[in-house]
Design a protein around this motif. Structure first.
Motif, PDB file in Angstrom:
ATOM      1  N   LYS A   6       1.020  -1.382   0.096  1.00  0.00           N
ATOM      2  CA  LYS A   6       0.145   0.075  -0.370  1.00  0.00           C
ATOM      3  C   LYS A   6       1.027   1.303  -0.027  1.00  0.00           C
ATOM      4  O   LYS A   6       1.783   1.517   0.665  1.00  0.00           O
ATOM      5  N   MET A   7       0.594   2.092  -1.018  1.00  0.00           N
ATOM      6  CA  MET A   7       1.390   3.332  -1.138  1.00  0.00           C
ATOM      7  C   MET A   7       0.812   4.681  -1.287  1.00  0.00           C
ATOM      8  O   MET A   7      -0.288   4.637  -1.517  1.00  0.00           O
ATOM      9  N   LEU A   8       1.328   5.641  -0.472  1.00  0.00           N
ATOM     10  CA  LEU A   8       0.883   6.937  -0.797  1.00  0.00           C
ATOM     11  C   LEU A   8       1.616   7.825  -1.543  1.00  0.00           C
ATOM     12  O   LEU A   8       2.844   8.039  -1.231  1.00  0.00           O
ATOM     13  N   LEU A   9       1.257   8.353  -2.788  1.00  0.00           N
ATOM     14  CA  LEU A   9       2.027   9.184  -3.559  1.00  0.00           C
ATOM     15  C   LEU A   9       1.697  10.702  -3.362  1.00  0.00           C
ATOM     16  O   LEU A   9       0.462  10.813  -3.142  1.00  0.00           O
ATOM     17  N   CYS A  10       2.487  11.355  -3.224  1.00  0.00           N
ATOM     18  CA  CYS A  10       2.384  13.015  -2.830  1.00  0.00           C
ATOM     19  C   CYS A  10       2.445  13.642  -4.012  1.00  0.00           C
ATOM     20  O   CYS A  10       3.618  13.677  -4.663  1.00  0.00           O
ATOM     21  N   TYR A  11       1.363  14.522  -4.476  1.00  0.00           N
ATOM     22  CA  TYR A  11       1.241  15.096  -5.882  1.00  0.00           C
ATOM     23  C   TYR A  11       1.096  16.459  -5.688  1.00  0.00           C
ATOM     24  O   TYR A  11      -0.034  16.686  -5.341  1.00  0.00           O
ATOM     25  N   ASP A  12       1.876  17.502  -6.505  1.00  0.00           N
ATOM     26  CA  ASP A  12       1.365  18.825  -6.159  1.00  0.00           C
ATOM     27  C   ASP A  12       1.431  19.788  -7.680  1.00  0.00           C
ATOM     28  O   ASP A  12       1.340  21.011  -7.617  1.00  0.00           O
TER      29      ASP A  12
END
Length: 164
Positions: A6-12
Motif C-alpha cells: 500500500k503506497m501513498l504518492l504525494c503530488y502537487d
C-alpha cells in the motif's frame, strides 16, 4: 526488497511532484500495490504570501486548482494502468501526509524533492518535526534535478496556481 502493498504518492503538480508520480507509478505497477494519491492545499503558506488578505474567492481558487491537480494525477496514473484513490486535504503538507499515511496504514510514502541547499518542504516545515520522524513506514524520495528534462508526453503538466 521490502514488500510494499500500500503506497501513498504525494503530488502537487510541480516538477518534483511529477517525478514522484512517475517513480511511484512504476513501483506501484511492479509491485501491484494499492495506490493512494494525496494533494494538499497549504493555506498557511498562501495566507502568509498574501499578507493575510486572502478572500473567499481566492481560497476557492486554491482549492479548485488543487482538486484539478489531484484529478490530473489520478487520470495520469489511470492511463498508465495504476488504479489510484485520490485524497485531498487542507493543511500543512507534512501534517497531512503523516496523518493520511497513518490512517491508511501505508507501507511506503513517495515524495518529490528538488536538489538544492537545505531540505525541501516535504522534509521540513518551518521549524516542525521532519517527515521522517512523523511516519512509521518507508519513504521514497524521488529527486528532481535542475538539468532533468521531461517530455510533455511522459508527465502531466500542472495548471497554474500556488498549491503544495
Amino acid at each position: 526488497m521490502a514488500s510494499y502493498k500500500k503506497m501513498l504518492l504525494c503530488y502537487d503538480g510541480t516538477r518534483e511532484g511529477r517525478k514522484a508520480l512517475r517513480c511511484g507509478a512504476d513501483l506501484a505497477l511492479d509491485l501491484k500495490a494499492e495506490t493512494h494519491l494525496l494533494s494538499v492545499v497549504d493555506m498557511r503558506t498562501s495566507i502568509a504570501q498574501s499578507a493575510g488578505l486572502l478572500t473567499d474567492v481566492a481560497c476557492g481558487r486554491f482549492e479548485d486548482a488543487a482538486r484539478e491537480i489531484l484529478q490530473e494525477g489520478v487520470d495520469w496514473l489511470t492511463e498508465r494502468g495504476v488504479q489510484a484513490h485520490g485524497h485531498f486535504a487542507f493543511g500543512h503538507p507534512i501534517d497531512e501526509i503523516a496523518n493520511l499515511a497513518e490512517e491508511l496504514a501505508v507501507d511506503l510514502v513517495v515524495v518529490g524533492h528538488r536538489s538544492r541547499s537545505g531540505l525541501s518542504r516535504w522534509w521540513m516545515g518551518s521549524g516542525t518535526t521532519p517527515l521522517l520522524d512523523r511516519v512509521s513506514c518507508s519513504i521514497l524520495v524521488a529527486v528532481s534535478t535542475r538539468n532533468e528534462q521531461e517530455a510533455p508526453s511522459t508527465a502531466p503538466v500542472s495548471p497554474s496556481g500556488a498549491v503544495t
